[in-house]
Design a protein around this motif. Sequence first.
Motif, PDB file in Angstrom:
ATOM      1  N   ASN A   1    -129.513  67.903  31.957  1.00 50.78           N
ATOM      2  CA  ASN A   1    -130.774  67.694  31.230  1.00 50.78           C
ATOM      3  C   ASN A   1    -130.834  66.340  30.511  1.00 50.78           C
ATOM      4  N   ILE A   2    -130.069  65.377  30.996  1.00 43.63           N
ATOM      5  CA  ILE A   2    -130.119  64.030  30.422  1.00 43.63           C
ATOM      6  C   ILE A   2    -131.364  63.323  30.960  1.00 43.63           C
TER       7      ILE A   2
ATOM      8  N   ASP B   1    -130.319  62.079  24.643  1.00 44.18           N
ATOM      9  CA  ASP B   1    -129.690  63.219  25.304  1.00 44.18           C
ATOM     10  C   ASP B   1    -128.209  62.992  25.594  1.00 44.18           C
TER      11      ASP B   1
END
Length: 318
Positions: A175-176, A181
């Motif tokens: 989920n970067i 993030d």
Amino acid sequence: MTASSTRRTTAAQSRIAAVGAIAVAGALILTGCGDQTKKDSNSSSSSAASAPLASKLPASIRDAGVIKVGSDIAYAPVEFKDSSGKTVGIDPDLADAMGKQLGVKFDFQNGTFDTLITGLRSKRYDMAMSAMTDTADRQNGVDADTGKKVGEGVDFVDYFTAGVSIYTPKGKTQNIKTWADLCGKKIAVQRGTVSEDLAKSESKKCTGGKKIAIESYDNDQQAQTRVRAGGADAGSSDFPVAAYAVKTSGGGKDFELVGEQVEAAPYGIAVAKSNTQLRDALQAALDAIIKNGEYDKVIAKWGVEAGAVKTAAVNGGK
């Protein structure tokens, strides 16, 4: 590039098209051919005499017929070695076109990126051309990490524009999507680059004790290897380089780009502050190839039209 959150406003569809174009162009690298013996036997002075901008060069360079270029030749597609060991890429192609205007050859000499400006100061190189971002810190000789003065700085002739991108192992993005993030994760970067500066700056913004773990390497290929082997969660480099790695590494199976590129800023040819005559000659040569269309041909060959400049600026970085 400076450490801010400004994002380049290129549409996603354009970025995807650029990645594909870069890869296709990389597969069409042209190698030199023909007998150069007769050409090389001519004196450098006669070669320079027929060039339209030769008179703008310092006499010592014009007489030698060579400009010594410091470059980290491991940054495809900007500069790298092809399968035959020849130095190829965006920078060498642009230098060749400029050389026709100046009547000299550009001799690319390999060095680690973080030593190129030092090489200019010691006169090992006449200039540095290596996807080097023109920043105010580099112009003024200021260390971006400490803010302290470390040298006299350099002048830049700006020739391209690029942002910084993040890439991850393919299918393992975690989920970067943004630099925020990366807090609590590990990133691999090349030492002395804007990617390293940005990682350090963003890590200071992380909360809850979850800083960005930064691993810095001598060249971008080493950083890519670390990510490929699973030793880092992500890597970062300039967009053209990250896009080329995503498309070519492992046949496109190793990496994927995540999020938008940020920090769009100019690449510059670095020249010592004291060498204003060479700086101005390079600016004139770059302007000439922009006007005669040779610049656009090189940019199109490597599929990076989005980063093209319309004029050769000096010290345009902020």
